[in-house]
Design an enzyme around this catalytic site. Structure first.
Site, mmCIF file in Angstrom:
data_model
loop_
_atom_site.group_PDB
_atom_site.id
_atom_site.type_symbol
_atom_site.label_atom_id
_atom_site.label_comp_id
_atom_site.label_asym_id
_atom_site.label_seq_id
_atom_site.Cartn_x
_atom_site.Cartn_y
_atom_site.Cartn_z
ATOM 1 N N ASN A 268 -0.969 -19.717 58.309
ATOM 2 C CA ASN A 268 -0.948 -20.883 57.969
ATOM 3 C C ASN A 268 -2.143 -21.969 58.191
ATOM 4 O O ASN A 268 -2.569 -22.603 57.379
ATOM 5 C CB ASN A 268 0.352 -21.782 58.454
ATOM 6 C CG ASN A 268 1.667 -21.199 57.861
ATOM 7 O OD1 ASN A 268 1.718 -20.822 56.501
ATOM 8 N ND2 ASN A 268 2.463 -20.576 58.747
ATOM 9 N N ASP B 54 6.778 -15.121 45.768
ATOM 10 C CA ASP B 54 5.768 -15.973 46.070
ATOM 11 C C ASP B 54 4.646 -15.086 46.476
ATOM 12 O O ASP B 54 3.668 -15.660 46.504
ATOM 13 C CB ASP B 54 6.218 -17.070 47.101
ATOM 14 C CG ASP B 54 6.487 -16.130 48.482
ATOM 15 O OD1 ASP B 54 6.191 -14.759 48.709
ATOM 16 O OD2 ASP B 54 7.109 -16.929 49.405
ATOM 17 N N GLY C 51 6.032 -22.018 58.747
ATOM 18 C CA GLY C 51 5.098 -22.894 58.388
ATOM 19 C C GLY C 51 4.174 -23.097 59.681
ATOM 20 O O GLY C 51 3.483 -24.243 59.669
ATOM 21 N N SER D 168 6.567 -17.802 59.344
ATOM 22 C CA SER D 168 7.707 -17.176 58.498
ATOM 23 C C SER D 168 7.668 -15.757 58.560
ATOM 24 O O SER D 168 8.670 -14.992 58.111
ATOM 25 C CB SER D 168 7.282 -18.007 57.252
ATOM 26 O OG SER D 168 6.061 -17.587 56.570
ATOM 27 N N HIS E 75 5.619 -13.625 51.148
ATOM 28 C CA HIS E 75 6.510 -13.289 52.247
ATOM 29 C C HIS E 75 7.134 -11.842 51.845
ATOM 30 O O HIS E 75 7.529 -11.649 50.708
ATOM 31 C CB HIS E 75 7.613 -14.044 52.454
ATOM 32 C CG HIS E 75 7.154 -15.717 52.873
ATOM 33 N ND1 HIS E 75 6.964 -16.502 51.966
ATOM 34 C CD2 HIS E 75 6.788 -15.986 54.071
ATOM 35 C CE1 HIS E 75 6.482 -17.730 52.702
ATOM 36 N NE2 HIS E 75 6.623 -17.352 53.769
#
Length: 216
Positions: A109, A190, A80, A43, A193
């Site tokens: 991830n 979040d 992801g 991402s 990111h």
């Protein structure tokens, strides 16, 4: 005497023009062969939460045009994505695009999901070897995980990238989010990111290691 000085000035000016022209030709020749750059990431490279064109990969495309460097960029990044996913997808991408340079930006991830570190390392090694077997240069983008993962795991995860870069003799961006990670304002809510304003910094982190590969 004046005639002599005029001839001398003309000669010097011609020398300067010739030198500048030679320098331009040398620089142009360094980038004369068009390159294909494949970005295999998650991402952080897939413009998650951003408007199209704001991510570092899109900014890289614009920079290549501005620098008059003949290259095309294939962004094969998926939000992801894990190292096993990248490993499984890479062979088809190599056969389809025949890249000259492969940028691998993965691993975050794996850590978030608690995947065994030795498996992640093996997946990276396979990706690097597959790319090299297709005569592609590899640039590895390193990541870090927060301290709450534990001191041992945090250190081992970070050092994995350096280990692979040294072992495989490839270029390394030590930490993709250098000058970003410690600034909360550069992250989406979040806290994972980066926002659009962070991506020029990310590109700068990448560019220093990518530019030499473009000249080869």
């Amino acid at each position: 005497m004046n005639s002599f000085l005029s001839v001398r000035r003309i000669t010097l000016n011609l020398f300067k023009v010739s030198f500048l022209l030679f320098s331009f030709l040398v620089i142009s020749d360094a980038y004369s062969a068009s390159k294909t750059i494949l970005v295999l990431g998650d991402s952080l490279s897939a413009e998650y939460g951003l408007a199209r064109g704001q991510g570092w990969v899109s900014l890289l495309e614009k920079k290549l045009v501005e620098e008059k460097i003949p290259a095309r960029v294939i962004n094969a990044s998926i939000s992801g994505e894990t190292s096993i996913g990248g490993k499984n997808r890479l062979p088809d991408l190599l056969n389809q695009h025949h890249p000259d340079i492969v940028i691998i930006e993965l691993g975050g991830n794996d850590a978030l999901r608690g995947l065994p570190l030795n498996n992640t390392e093996d997946n990276f090694r396979t990706m690097i070897l597959n790319a090299k077997n297709q005569n592609a240069k590899v640039l590895l983008a390193g990541m870090q995980v927060p301290p709450n993962y534990g001191k041992t795991y945090t250190q081992q995860f970070f050092s994995m990238y350096q280990k692979l870069a040294q072992e495989q003799k490839i270029r390394l961006v030590p930490f993709l989010l250098e000058a970003v990670a410690n600034n909360n304002q550069l992250f989406q809510p979040d806290r994972i990111h980066p926002v659009a304003a962070a991506h020029p910094i990310i590109l700068q982190n990448i560019w220093g290691q990518l530019q030499p590969l473009l000249k080869k």
